[in-house]
Scaffold this motif. Structure first.
Motif, PDB file in Angstrom:
ATOM      1  N   LYS A 357     -63.762   8.269  47.382  1.00 20.66           N
ATOM      2  CA  LYS A 357     -62.577   8.305  48.590  1.00 20.66           C
ATOM      3  C   LYS A 357     -62.665   9.271  48.685  1.00 20.66           C
ATOM      4  O   LYS A 357     -62.209   9.897  49.695  1.00 20.66           O
ATOM      5  N   LEU A 358     -63.122   9.930  47.890  1.00 16.39           N
ATOM      6  CA  LEU A 358     -61.926  11.839  48.034  1.00 16.39           C
ATOM      7  C   LEU A 358     -62.738  12.640  48.874  1.00 16.39           C
ATOM      8  O   LEU A 358     -62.401  12.980  49.451  1.00 16.39           O
ATOM      9  N   SER A 359     -63.756  12.260  48.750  1.00 17.81           N
ATOM     10  CA  SER A 359     -65.051  12.686  49.559  1.00 17.81           C
ATOM     11  C   SER A 359     -65.390  12.367  50.915  1.00 17.81           C
ATOM     12  O   SER A 359     -64.759  13.417  52.486  1.00 17.81           O
ATOM     13  N   GLU A 360     -64.485  10.997  51.689  1.00 16.09           N
ATOM     14  CA  GLU A 360     -64.378  10.970  52.638  1.00 16.09           C
ATOM     15  C   GLU A 360     -62.774  11.375  53.341  1.00 16.09           C
ATOM     16  O   GLU A 360     -63.122  11.585  55.011  1.00 16.09           O
ATOM     17  N   ASN A 361     -62.129  12.044  52.574  1.00 17.07           N
ATOM     18  CA  ASN A 361     -61.001  12.447  52.628  1.00 17.07           C
ATOM     19  C   ASN A 361     -61.034  14.313  52.849  1.00 17.07           C
ATOM     20  O   ASN A 361     -60.496  14.774  53.010  1.00 17.07           O
ATOM     21  N   GLN A 362     -62.356  14.849  53.155  1.00 22.29           N
ATOM     22  CA  GLN A 362     -62.551  16.034  52.807  1.00 22.29           C
ATOM     23  C   GLN A 362     -62.262  16.100  51.743  1.00 22.29           C
ATOM     24  O   GLN A 362     -61.894  17.776  51.233  1.00 22.29           O
ATOM     25  N   ILE A 363     -62.314  15.656  50.481  1.00 23.14           N
ATOM     26  CA  ILE A 363     -61.753  16.694  48.910  1.00 23.14           C
ATOM     27  C   ILE A 363     -63.229  16.721  48.259  1.00 23.14           C
ATOM     28  O   ILE A 363     -63.685  15.362  47.403  1.00 23.14           O
ATOM     29  N   HIS A 364     -63.697  17.872  48.262  1.00 20.30           N
ATOM     30  CA  HIS A 364     -64.714  17.666  47.747  1.00 20.30           C
ATOM     31  C   HIS A 364     -64.732  18.399  45.468  1.00 20.30           C
ATOM     32  O   HIS A 364     -64.989  18.524  45.353  1.00 20.30           O
TER      33      HIS A 364
END
Ligand SMILES: C[S@@+](CC[C@H](N)C(=O)[O-])C[C@H]1O[C@@H](n2cnc3c(N)ncnc32)[C@H](O)[C@@H]1O
Length: 420
Positions: A357-364
């Protein structure tokens, strides 16, 4: 017929007073096949030093062999004066729990004093027999024991009880004496040879069969070293064994580290066995109950419950994870699964979902702080980093900036490390 356990109680009460001999004779074992016996020594001086003046009647180092994971629930069968309880308690830490069971009052009393002086409050002593363990089914992560099972008149029952109280996937790691060659019947019937951890010992084959019969798998015998017995070192426990009999015991008895496990449970599948959903205000009391039971900080009052993901089955909470976002970074928090649902893949699914979910929101850049789950999080793709590498704003907003730096391990998610 008189219970041999009453005889053993008398012998160990006396041995405790004299503090001179351990259960399997206090001379060093002779290494098998010329190997150097290293850690597996009877009454080893290192064991004694580690726990101060605590007398050891063991024949090995089950705590050191077990690689105890912080937070584990452990039982020591025949815990004696408490040396292994204290070492296990320090390894599992305040989030864990250590039980010791023993039948001999003076041993329990000595252990109680030793635990008190060590200032440990996660150790509980149980008076009873290892053939009838007073704990619920599927309760423990690990069973240890040091030179005790050989003393039982019904070892099959002890192993079935050990299996019953272990959770699926739980481990059994004990030091015990084993027979390398058969003993004459005369010696088998000698109560002193029995209470000295010699004539009650099983052969490796018998041990294996009883463990399998109880349901255990992955059975290994490590560090099997013959013990050398002599009349002088056996004053108390072998007092009724004559010189000729002692010679028969010589090289027939070994100490061994015996390892086995209870088969792991089937993984639970999201969608079929449970659902994932965001938390709501009304979930807070149940969430806090799970966090409290897991020795984790409770949910902050002003937090948005939406940033907590729950695993649920028929309105029962099976697991949870929280996250805090600050710019392009996130901090995972509050990963908890009730002990009866651990090792079923729920924690793994929660972590994977949140990271996705975080990755979908560009939070890596995903971080976490943990006191107990370092090894587990390494298997999920996290790597230890320096505390300064975590953006301070994340720590401040989570309230974790005050978490004790020496006991909290900081970790960062490294996508390439996550193979699953
Ligand atoms: C050889 S000593 C080992 C003590 C301790 N594990 C250590 O390493 O020092 C055996 C201990 O097991 C206990 N014990 C023996 N048989 C038992 C049984 N059937 N049930 C409970 N305790 C037992 C004795 O009271 C004694 O404290």
């Amino acid at each position: 017929m008189k219970d041999i356990r009453d005889y053993i109680k008398g012998k160990y009460s006396l041995a405790l007073k004299i503090k001179s001999s351990c259960g399997c004779g206090n001379s060093a074992p002779v290494p098998l096949s010329g190997e150097k016996a290293s850690s597996n020594r009877c009454c080893s001086s290192s064991a004694a030093q580690d726990s101060g003046e605590i007398p050891s009647f063991g024949c090995g180092f089950p705590v050191e062999s077990a690689e105890i994971i912080p937070g584990s629930r452990i039982l020591d069968l025949g815990s004696g004066a408490g040396g292994d309880l204290i070492r296990a308690s320090r390894k599992t830490g305040p989030a864990g729990k250590v039980y010791g069971i023993d039948m001999t009052d003076s041993m329990l009393e000595t252990a109680r004093r030793n635990i008190e002086s060590a200032g440990l409050d996660n150790v509980e002593l149980l008076k009873g027999y290892i053939e009838e363990i007073p704990l619920e089914n599927d309760r423990l992560d690990l069973i240890i024991s040091n030179c005790v099972i050989n003393l039982s008149p019904d070892k099959g029952k002890v192993l079935k009880e050990a299996y019953r109280v272990l959770r699926p996937g739980g481990r059994f790691i004990v030091a015990d004496t084993v027979l390398l060659k058969p003993l004459p019947d005369k010696l088998k019937e000698n109560l002193d040879a029995w209470s000295g951890c010699a004539s009650g010992a099983l052969s490796l084959k018998e041990y294996q069969e009883l463990l399998e019969g109880a349901g255990f798998q992955d059975i290994h015998f490590d560090e099997t070293h013959p013990l050398m017995l002599d009349a002088q070192s056996s004053q108390v426990l072998f007092s009724g064994v004559n010189q000729e009999e002692l010679e028969l015991l010589d090289m027939a008895i070994a100490s061994s580290i015996i390892k086995a496990s209870k088969p792991a449970p089937e993984p639970m599948k999201e969608g079929t066995d449970y659902i994932l959903r965001n938390a709501r205000i009304e979930d807070i009391p149940t969430i806090n109950q799970l966090l409290g039971d897991s020795m984790l900080p409770l949910m902050p009052k002003d937090v948005n419950p939406d940033s907590f993901l729950l695993a649920e089955k028929d309105e029962t909470l099976l697991g949870m994870i929280g996250y805090l976002i600050e710019g392009n970074s996130a901090l995972l928090r509050s990963l908890a699964v009730p002990w009866e649902y651990r090792n079923r893949g729920i924690g793994h699914t929660l972590i994977k979902k949140v990271i996705g979910k975080l990755s979908e929101n560009q939070i890596h850049d995903v971080y976490l702080l943990t006191q107990t789950a370092r090894k587990y999080m390494e298997t999920k793709g996290f790597m230890e980093i320096k505390r300064e590498e975590i953006p301070h704003s994340l720590l401040r907003d989570s309230g974790l900036d005050k978490a004790c730096p020496s006991s909290s391990i900081c970790m960062k998610y490294i996508p390439a490390k996550n193979q699953e």
